[in-house]
Motif scaffolding. Structure first.
Motif, PDB file in Angstrom:
ATOM      1  N   ALA A  84       0.837  -1.198   0.000  1.00 44.61           N
ATOM      2  CA  ALA A  84       0.000   0.000   0.000  1.00 44.61           C
ATOM      3  C   ALA A  84       0.872   1.249   0.000  1.00 44.61           C
ATOM      4  N   VAL A  85       0.310   2.345  -0.463  1.00 44.67           N
ATOM      5  CA  VAL A  85       1.031   3.613  -0.535  1.00 44.67           C
ATOM      6  C   VAL A  85       0.746   4.428   0.721  1.00 44.67           C
ATOM      7  N   THR A  86       1.799   4.874   1.372  1.00 42.50           N
ATOM      8  CA  THR A  86       1.691   5.823   2.473  1.00 42.50           C
ATOM      9  C   THR A  86       2.601   7.007   2.158  1.00 42.50           C
ATOM     10  N   GLY A  87       2.374   8.105   2.844  1.00 44.60           N
ATOM     11  CA  GLY A  87       3.219   9.266   2.592  1.00 44.60           C
ATOM     12  C   GLY A  87       2.503  10.564   2.862  1.00 44.60           C
ATOM     13  N   LEU A  88       3.003  11.623   2.246  1.00 43.58           N
ATOM     14  CA  LEU A  88       2.490  12.967   2.503  1.00 43.58           C
ATOM     15  C   LEU A  88       2.602  13.800   1.238  1.00 43.58           C
ATOM     16  N   LEU A  89       1.527  14.513   0.914  1.00 38.95           N
ATOM     17  CA  LEU A  89       1.509  15.442  -0.210  1.00 38.95           C
ATOM     18  C   LEU A  89       1.201  16.831   0.322  1.00 38.95           C
ATOM     19  N   LEU A  90       2.180  17.732   0.223  1.00 40.05           N
ATOM     20  CA  LEU A  90       1.997  19.118   0.640  1.00 40.05           C
ATOM     21  C   LEU A  90       1.790  19.974  -0.604  1.00 40.05           C
ATOM     22  N   ILE A  91       0.677  20.684  -0.654  1.00 43.09           N
ATOM     23  CA  ILE A  91       0.326  21.508  -1.805  1.00 43.09           C
ATOM     24  C   ILE A  91       0.567  22.973  -1.454  1.00 43.09           C
ATOM     25  N   TYR A  92       1.552  23.570  -2.122  1.00 39.75           N
ATOM     26  CA  TYR A  92       1.826  24.990  -1.971  1.00 39.75           C
ATOM     27  C   TYR A  92       1.070  25.760  -3.063  1.00 39.75           C
ATOM     28  N   ARG A  93       1.402  27.022  -3.215  1.00 39.87           N
ATOM     29  CA  ARG A  93       0.682  27.848  -4.195  1.00 39.87           C
ATOM     30  C   ARG A  93       0.950  27.381  -5.625  1.00 39.87           C
ATOM     31  N   THR A  94       2.222  27.153  -5.960  1.00 44.13           N
ATOM     32  CA  THR A  94       2.571  26.713  -7.319  1.00 44.13           C
ATOM     33  C   THR A  94       3.486  25.495  -7.334  1.00 44.13           C
ATOM     34  N   PHE A  95       3.757  24.908  -6.178  1.00 43.31           N
ATOM     35  CA  PHE A  95       4.616  23.729  -6.108  1.00 43.31           C
ATOM     36  C   PHE A  95       4.026  22.725  -5.132  1.00 43.31           C
ATOM     37  N   ILE A  96       4.463  21.482  -5.257  1.00 44.85           N
ATOM     38  CA  ILE A  96       4.056  20.439  -4.320  1.00 44.85           C
ATOM     39  C   ILE A  96       5.282  19.652  -3.884  1.00 44.85           C
ATOM     40  N   LEU A  97       5.211  19.136  -2.687  1.00 46.72           N
ATOM     41  CA  LEU A  97       6.197  18.194  -2.160  1.00 46.72           C
ATOM     42  C   LEU A  97       5.470  16.886  -1.902  1.00 46.72           C
TER      43      LEU A  97
END
Length: 253
Positions: A84-97
């Motif tokens: 399974a996939v685990t993790g974190l997606l941080l959405i900024y104004r024009t970029f993502i981590l």
């Protein structure tokens, strides 16, 4: 005259070869040891962790991104038997981590999905992507599930530190802060929770990376684009040892 003694001596049969051979000892290779270790940790496959930074269209909707990735994860899980996939997606104004933890086949498929969208030149929320770090055979996950958070940071917090630090220092800070953020999630969130509030700046402002760092890593030429990474991944390895090089080259008569 009879030679009974000679007759008895010649009647003896030699012992079978297998009786005099030493017992064979079962030897395990390193792959078998790793597989047994994964079984003890209740994992089907070896786990990898991948850190991605990407440029997106401005002010993308969280629901659109979440629905897209959840559908992608489900599609991959139906095609392949994987972790399974685990993790974190941080959405900024024009970029993502994006931090992803899963088996190598799943991460490989996620990169291929991005490449396919890029080739089609259609409507896609990701405009470009770079791979910062890939860690193979990680001992354990740092995230218990997959979270998506929109980062809304005050302007005063956006101090640009990329002008005074080297790439090595920025990458070190990047990895340190992301692991601290993962530890915060591990301590504060229970399994099955939806995640922290939309404004993560309020509960843990010191753990957030400024968007300038994500932008700096994205523009750095030291990090690979998914297309180059996949080509290197699929390229066969041919190693020529010095002992294999003969001069002049042998010829046939």
């Amino acid at each position: 005259m009879s030679f009974s003694g000679h007759t008895q001596k010649s009647s003896k049969r030699p012992f079978p070869v297998e009786h005099i051979m030493p017992p064979q000892v079962l030897r395990n290779n390193y792959l078998h040891v790793l597989e047994e270790k994964q079984k003890l940790q209740l994992k089907k496959f070896l786990l990898d962790r991948m850190f991605l930074v990407a440029k997106t269209k401005e002010n993308i909707e969280k629901k659109d991104v979440t629905d897209y990735y959840e559908h992608l994860f489900q599609t991959i899980s139906k095609q392949y038997v994987s972790e399974a996939v685990t993790g974190l997606l941080l959405i900024y104004r024009t970029f993502i981590l994006h931090i992803l933890e899963s088996s190598s086949s799943t991460l490989y498929s996620i990169l291929l999905d991005y490449i396919n969208h890029k080739k089609k030149r259609g409507e896609y929320f990701i405009k470009g992507m770079k791979i910062v770090v890939v860690s193979h055979n990680i001992p354990t996950r740092i995230f218990m599930q997959w979270h998506v958070i929109v980062i809304k940071v005050p302007v005063m917090y956006l101090d640009d530190v990329t002008q005074s630090q080297s790439l090595r220092e920025i990458v070190t800070e990047f990895l340190t802060q992301t692991h601290k953020l993962a530890l915060y999630f591990f301590k504060t969130l229970k399994v099955g929770a939806k995640g922290p509030s939309e404004n993560l700046y309020q509960p843990a402002p010191e753990l957030l990376l400024p968007e300038q760092i994500i932008k700096y890593l994205y523009k750095s030429e030291e990090f690979l684009e998914p297309e180059i990474f996949i080509n290197m991944y699929n390229r066969p390895i041919h190693i020529t040892f010095d002992t294999e090089v003969v001069w002049p080259a042998p010829s046939r008569f």
